[in-house]
Design a protein around this motif. Structure first.
Motif, PDB file in Angstrom:
ATOM      1  N   ARG A 238      11.179  -4.390 -10.726  1.00 50.40           N
ATOM      2  CA  ARG A 238      10.741  -4.461  -9.322  1.00 50.40           C
ATOM      3  C   ARG A 238      10.192  -3.134  -8.804  1.00 50.40           C
ATOM      4  O   ARG A 238       9.575  -3.091  -7.725  1.00 50.40           O
ATOM      5  CB  ARG A 238      11.878  -4.919  -8.421  1.00 50.40           C
ATOM      6  N   TYR A 239      10.388  -2.059  -9.543  1.00 50.90           N
ATOM      7  CA  TYR A 239       9.922  -0.731  -9.087  1.00 50.90           C
ATOM      8  C   TYR A 239       8.683  -0.310  -9.866  1.00 50.90           C
ATOM      9  O   TYR A 239       8.584  -0.555 -11.064  1.00 50.90           O
ATOM     10  CB  TYR A 239      11.049   0.293  -9.262  1.00 50.90           C
ATOM     11  N   PRO A 240       7.746   0.343  -9.186  1.00 51.37           N
ATOM     12  CA  PRO A 240       7.762   0.688  -7.774  1.00 51.37           C
ATOM     13  C   PRO A 240       7.495  -0.530  -6.895  1.00 51.37           C
ATOM     14  O   PRO A 240       6.853  -1.492  -7.318  1.00 51.37           O
ATOM     15  CB  PRO A 240       6.631   1.707  -7.638  1.00 51.37           C
ATOM     16  N   ARG A 241       8.002  -0.461  -5.670  1.00 53.48           N
ATOM     17  CA  ARG A 241       7.753  -1.519  -4.705  1.00 53.48           C
ATOM     18  C   ARG A 241       6.293  -1.499  -4.256  1.00 53.48           C
ATOM     19  O   ARG A 241       5.543  -0.596  -4.612  1.00 53.48           O
ATOM     20  CB  ARG A 241       8.710  -1.347  -3.521  1.00 53.48           C
ATOM     21  N   ARG A 242       5.887  -2.480  -3.479  1.00 52.34           N
ATOM     22  CA  ARG A 242       4.471  -2.629  -3.152  1.00 52.34           C
ATOM     23  C   ARG A 242       3.943  -1.417  -2.378  1.00 52.34           C
ATOM     24  O   ARG A 242       4.709  -0.627  -1.816  1.00 52.34           O
ATOM     25  CB  ARG A 242       4.218  -3.918  -2.382  1.00 52.34           C
ATOM     26  N   THR A 243       2.621  -1.318  -2.338  1.00 50.09           N
ATOM     27  CA  THR A 243       1.935  -0.154  -1.791  1.00 50.09           C
ATOM     28  C   THR A 243       2.452   0.229  -0.395  1.00 50.09           C
ATOM     29  O   THR A 243       2.514  -0.606   0.502  1.00 50.09           O
ATOM     30  CB  THR A 243       0.418  -0.420  -1.720  1.00 50.09           C
ATOM     31  N   GLY A 244       2.801   1.484  -0.257  1.00 50.48           N
ATOM     32  CA  GLY A 244       3.250   2.032   1.022  1.00 50.48           C
ATOM     33  C   GLY A 244       4.746   1.988   1.243  1.00 50.48           C
ATOM     34  O   GLY A 244       5.284   2.789   2.032  1.00 50.48           O
ATOM     35  N   ILE A 245       5.445   1.099   0.562  1.00 50.08           N
ATOM     36  CA  ILE A 245       6.876   0.938   0.811  1.00 50.08           C
ATOM     37  C   ILE A 245       7.712   2.124   0.322  1.00 50.08           C
ATOM     38  O   ILE A 245       8.636   2.548   1.031  1.00 50.08           O
ATOM     39  CB  ILE A 245       7.388  -0.381   0.190  1.00 50.08           C
ATOM     40  N   PRO A 246       7.431   2.708  -0.849  1.00 54.56           N
ATOM     41  CA  PRO A 246       8.249   3.852  -1.269  1.00 54.56           C
ATOM     42  C   PRO A 246       8.281   4.987  -0.253  1.00 54.56           C
ATOM     43  O   PRO A 246       9.333   5.602  -0.034  1.00 54.56           O
ATOM     44  CB  PRO A 246       7.587   4.290  -2.580  1.00 54.56           C
ATOM     45  N   ALA A 247       7.146   5.255   0.380  1.00 52.47           N
ATOM     46  CA  ALA A 247       7.097   6.331   1.371  1.00 52.47           C
ATOM     47  C   ALA A 247       7.722   5.915   2.705  1.00 52.47           C
ATOM     48  O   ALA A 247       8.377   6.727   3.370  1.00 52.47           O
ATOM     49  CB  ALA A 247       5.655   6.779   1.588  1.00 52.47           C
ATOM     50  N   LYS A 248       7.533   4.644   3.087  1.00 52.36           N
ATOM     51  CA  LYS A 248       8.068   4.171   4.372  1.00 52.36           C
ATOM     52  C   LYS A 248       9.582   3.938   4.306  1.00 52.36           C
ATOM     53  O   LYS A 248      10.302   4.205   5.274  1.00 52.36           O
ATOM     54  CB  LYS A 248       7.372   2.876   4.784  1.00 52.36           C
ATOM     55  N   ARG A 249      10.049   3.424   3.169  1.00 54.30           N
ATOM     56  CA  ARG A 249      11.474   3.137   3.015  1.00 54.30           C
ATOM     57  C   ARG A 249      11.973   3.742   1.701  1.00 54.30           C
ATOM     58  O   ARG A 249      12.164   3.029   0.701  1.00 54.30           O
ATOM     59  CB  ARG A 249      11.735   1.623   3.040  1.00 54.30           C
ATOM     60  N   PRO A 250      12.143   5.068   1.672  1.00 50.62           N
ATOM     61  CA  PRO A 250      12.565   5.724   0.430  1.00 50.62           C
ATOM     62  C   PRO A 250      13.886   5.175  -0.091  1.00 50.62           C
ATOM     63  O   PRO A 250      14.734   4.764   0.694  1.00 50.62           O
ATOM     64  CB  PRO A 250      12.703   7.192   0.842  1.00 50.62           C
ATOM     65  N   LEU A 251      14.038   5.167  -1.385  1.00 50.31           N
ATOM     66  CA  LEU A 251      15.287   4.732  -1.995  1.00 50.31           C
ATOM     67  C   LEU A 251      16.430   5.599  -1.490  1.00 50.31           C
ATOM     68  O   LEU A 251      16.281   6.805  -1.290  1.00 50.31           O
ATOM     69  CB  LEU A 251      15.190   4.814  -3.524  1.00 50.31           C
TER      70      LEU A 251
END
Length: 254
Positions: A238-251
């Motif tokens: 499942r990683y990386p999550r869809r575009t923009g999500i890693p920066a908006k909702r960091p692990l």
């Protein structure tokens, strides 16, 4: 390029006349194109030598070698693996650290990943201008490319100078590392804290913090570190999550 030559020498790298000629050409072309495309805010002759070129070359300290490594050395090991390494530079921008690494390692199989079209145009130009072979330029986003089987867990070394928290960078970069590969992230004075806060995310993504190496060039680079993460297990699909999500909702750092 005297500052670059001296700094490289302190890292154990002896730059040839051809190396210096290519670095000088890279500098001149960068300044010329930057007037039109605004590729980088760093254009002064000294600053390009230190903050772009020498900064990039410090990554070689953590490149895999034939020796069993217990720590990251102060100078670049002479011995390298007996095969060409496959390296990905994520979010390469104007080509750093990837281009300087390729100039020093002629057998490096380098891929440069960049999402901004004007920077991709520049990268295609400068790779041709420097006559660099074995370089692939990819326009795209890490969140998408990392799910492409041709690139997922396919690289021996992944590097990224992007300005982002390490838990975000790890989600972008670790999915590209093969098990047994390595992710190298140049960081500043906050490297230790950043790494501590990313420990849980790194483990979730199949990585293990190997070292936080202070680069022995303080007078030229300031408080500069390499955060070195080894890939010890596959990254969950499942990683990386869809575009923009890693920066908006960091692990989570918990």
């Amino acid at each position: 390029m005297e500052i670059l030559r001296q700094g490289a020498s302190q890292l154990g790298l002896q730059l040839s006349a051809q190396h210096l000629e290519r670095f000088q050409m890279l500098y001149e072309e960068l300044c010329s194109w930057n007037e039109r495309l605004n590729l980088t805010a760093i254009t002064g002759y000294r600053d390009v030598q230190t903050r772009h070129l020498l900064d990039s070359l410090t990554c070689l300290l953590a490149f895999p070698s034939q020796e069993t490594e217990t720590s990251i050395p102060d100078t670049v090991p002479v011995q390298r693996p007996g095969r060409a390494l496959r390296c990905l530079d994520v979010g390469t921008g104007a080509g750093f650290p990837g281009l300087p690494l390729r100039i020093l390692l002629p057998d490096l199989r380098l891929s440069l990943l960049e999402s901004v079209g004007k920077k991709v145009t520049w990268l295609n130009h400068i790779v041709r201008r420097l006559s660099l072979t074995g370089v692939e330029i990819i326009q795209g986003r890490a969140e998408e490319l990392a799910h492409d089987l041709a690139h997922r867990e396919a690289y021996d070394v992944v590097v990224a100078r992007a300005v982002a928290p390490l838990n975000v960078l790890a989600e972008y970069c670790l999915p590209f590392c093969r098990t047994g590969g390595r992710f190298i992230a140049p960081k500043g004075e906050d490297a230790q804290l950043d790494a501590e806060q990313a420990t849980a995310a790194i483990a979730l993504l199949g990585g293990q913090l190997s070292a936080i190496k202070q680069v022995p060039l303080y007078e030229l680079l300031g408080d500069h570190h390499l955060v070195v993460i080894d890939k010890i297990a596959p990254t969950p699909e499942r990683y990386p999550r869809r575009t923009g999500i890693p920066a908006k909702r960091p692990l989570s750092s918990a």
